[in-house]
Design a protein around this motif. Structure first.
Motif, mmCIF file in Angstrom:
data_model
loop_
_atom_site.group_PDB
_atom_site.id
_atom_site.type_symbol
_atom_site.label_atom_id
_atom_site.label_comp_id
_atom_site.label_asym_id
_atom_site.label_seq_id
_atom_site.Cartn_x
_atom_site.Cartn_y
_atom_site.Cartn_z
ATOM 1 N N ASN A 146 111.021 -8.314 66.789
ATOM 2 C CA ASN A 146 112.121 -8.000 67.683
ATOM 3 C C ASN A 146 113.472 -8.281 67.017
ATOM 4 N N TYR A 147 113.592 -9.428 66.358
ATOM 5 C CA TYR A 147 114.832 -9.790 65.664
ATOM 6 C C TYR A 147 115.139 -8.806 64.535
ATOM 7 N N SER A 148 114.124 -8.414 63.790
ATOM 8 C CA SER A 148 114.322 -7.474 62.677
ATOM 9 C C SER A 148 114.849 -6.136 63.171
ATOM 10 N N ILE A 149 114.255 -5.625 64.258
ATOM 11 C CA ILE A 149 114.703 -4.335 64.805
ATOM 12 C C ILE A 149 116.123 -4.444 65.347
ATOM 13 N N SER A 150 116.453 -5.589 65.950
ATOM 14 C CA SER A 150 117.803 -5.770 66.507
ATOM 15 C C SER A 150 118.870 -5.726 65.415
ATOM 16 N N LEU A 151 118.520 -6.123 64.183
ATOM 17 C CA LEU A 151 119.467 -6.070 63.067
ATOM 18 C C LEU A 151 119.805 -4.634 62.684
ATOM 19 N N ASP A 152 118.921 -3.690 63.038
ATOM 20 C CA ASP A 152 119.166 -2.273 62.738
ATOM 21 C C ASP A 152 120.214 -1.658 63.659
ATOM 22 N N GLY A 153 120.372 -2.222 64.849
ATOM 23 C CA GLY A 153 121.177 -1.589 65.890
ATOM 24 C C GLY A 153 122.657 -1.886 65.793
ATOM 25 N N LYS A 154 123.397 -1.225 66.674
ATOM 26 C CA LYS A 154 124.847 -1.388 66.736
ATOM 27 C C LYS A 154 125.236 -2.617 67.543
ATOM 28 N N ALA A 155 124.356 -3.017 68.451
ATOM 29 C CA ALA A 155 124.645 -4.188 69.285
ATOM 30 C C ALA A 155 124.426 -5.471 68.491
#
Length: 311
Positions: A146-155
Motif C-alpha cells: 500500500n505504501y509503495s503504491i501511494s508513492l506513485d500517486g499525486k497525493a
C-alpha cells in the motif's frame, strides 16, 4: 493418483472460468451486475467457509503447529519485495509506476483465487495453510504494498502503519478467521444449524470466484497488451521468483510437506486485484496496474498446472 486428482481439479477450474467467459459473451453478466460476485465472495462465502473449515479441521493444540509456519511466507515475500525494488530501479520505471510494479511483483491474490485453486487441487486439508499464507500476504500488501503504491500517486504518501491500514487488514475473511480461532481456543461449541449454514454458504466460494475470473478475462482487450520488459519482469516475479523464494526459505525452516506445497501454489498466483483499486485511489497509473493484474491472471492458468507437476 494425487497428480490425477490435481489435473481433475484444474479441469474443473477451467470449466468454471470458461462458463463465466461464455455467459458474459451471451450478455448474462455485465460490468455492473458482475460486481456482485466479488462482494458475495468477500463478505459472505469466504468468511463462512473459513468458519466452517477451521472449526471442522482444528482443535486448540493444532494451532501452535499451524502458525509456526507463517515465518516462511513472510520471509519469502520480503525477499521478493527486495528483488522487485532492485529490478524496478534497474528498469528505470516512471515514478508513477514503480510502487505498482513492486506490489504486483511480490503480492499474490492469495485468498480470492488462492482458496478455490488450492481447494480444487489439494482438497480441504490445504485450506488452513492457505489462510496462514493469506495472513502474511494481507499484512505485507496493506503495509509495504500500500505504501509503495501511494508513492506513485499525486497525493501525499500513506503511512505504512495507520488506522486505515489496520481496517483493511481486518477484512471480512480475516474477521471470520479470527472468530473461528476464538471459538476453537475457548472451546465454545457451535450449533449444527449454524455449521451447516456456514458450509452451504462457504461452498459458493469456488464457483463464484471462477465465474468472476471468466468475466474479467472476457473484458480484456488482448491486442492492447504489450510485453514490455517490466511486464515480463512481473511475470517472472509472480511465477518464478516468488515460488523459488518460498522453497529457499522452506529449505532452512522445516514445515509440513503439504504446507510447503500450498505456499508454493499461493506464491505462484496472480497479482492482488486491489493493486488496481489502490492505484486509482492514489491517482497513480491505474491502467498500468490493471494490465499487470490481467496478464498475471491469464498466465496463472498456464503456471499452476506446471507447478502441480513439479510439486
Amino acid at each position: 493418483m494425487v497428480f490425477l486428482h490435481a489435473v481433475e481439479g484444474l479441469i474443473s477450474i477451467i470449466i468454471m472460468v470458461s462458463l463465466g467467459y461464455i455467459l458474459t459473451g451471451k450478455g448474462w453478466f455485465t460490468q455492473e451486475n458482475s460486481k456482485l460476485l466479488p462482494k458475495l465472495v468477500t463478505y459472505v462465502s469466504l468468511p463462512t467457509y473459513m468458519l466452517w473449515n477451521l472449526l471442522n479441521t482444528f482443535n486448540k493444540e493444532h494451532f501452535i503447529t499451524l502458525f509456526s509456519g507463517i515465518i516462511v511466507p513472510v520471509l519469502s515475500m520480503i525477499i521478493s519485495f527486495m528483488i522487485s525494488v532492485l529490478i524496478s530501479n534497474l528498469l528505470d520505471l516512471a515514478t508513477n509506476r514503480k510502487g505498482t510494479f513492486r506490489s504486483a511483483f511480490f503480492c499474490s491474490s492469495s485468498l480470492f483465487i488462492g482458496v478455490p485453486v488450492n481447494l480444487a487441487l489439494m482438497g480441504e486439508s490445504s485450506i488452513p495453510y492457505v489462510l496462514v499464507y493469506f495472513l502474511a500476504n494481507a499484512f505485507l500488501f496493506w503495509t509495504i504494498g500500500n505504501y509503495s503504491i501511494s508513492l506513485d500517486g499525486k497525493a501525499a504518501p500513506s503511512k505504512i502503519i495507520s488506522i486505515a491500514t489496520i481496517k483493511r487488514v481486518f477484512s471480512p475473511p480475516f474477521i471470520g478467521f479470527m472468530l473461528a480461532v476464538m471459538l476453537i481456543l475457548l472451546k465454545i461449541p457451535v450449533p449444527n444449524f449454524i455449521m451447516n449454514t456456514c458450509k452451504y454458504l462457504g461452498n459458493m466460494t469456488t464457483p463464484l470466484s471462477m465465474l468472476f475470473i471468466g468475466i474479467a478475462i472476457y473484458g480484456v482487450k488482448l491486442n492492447t497488451i504489450k510485453f514490455s520488459n517490466d511486464v515480463i519482469a512481473v511475470l517472472l516475479g509472480r511465477f518464478i521468483i516468488s515460488p523459488i523464494a518460498v522453497l529457499l526459505v522452506a529449505s532452512f525452516i522445516p514445515i509440513p510437506e503439504l504446507m510447503k506445497k500450498v505456499f508454493v501454489i499461493q506464491a505462484a498466483l496472480p497479482s492482488m486485484t486491489q493493486t488496481t483499486i489502490l492505484a486509482k485511489v492514489y491517482e497513480a497509473d491505474s491502467e498500468y496496474a490493471a494490465v499487470l493484474v490481467t496478464i498475471t491472471t491469464l498466465f496463472a492458468i498456464l503456471a499452476i498446472p506446471i507447478y502441480m507437476i513439479f510439486i
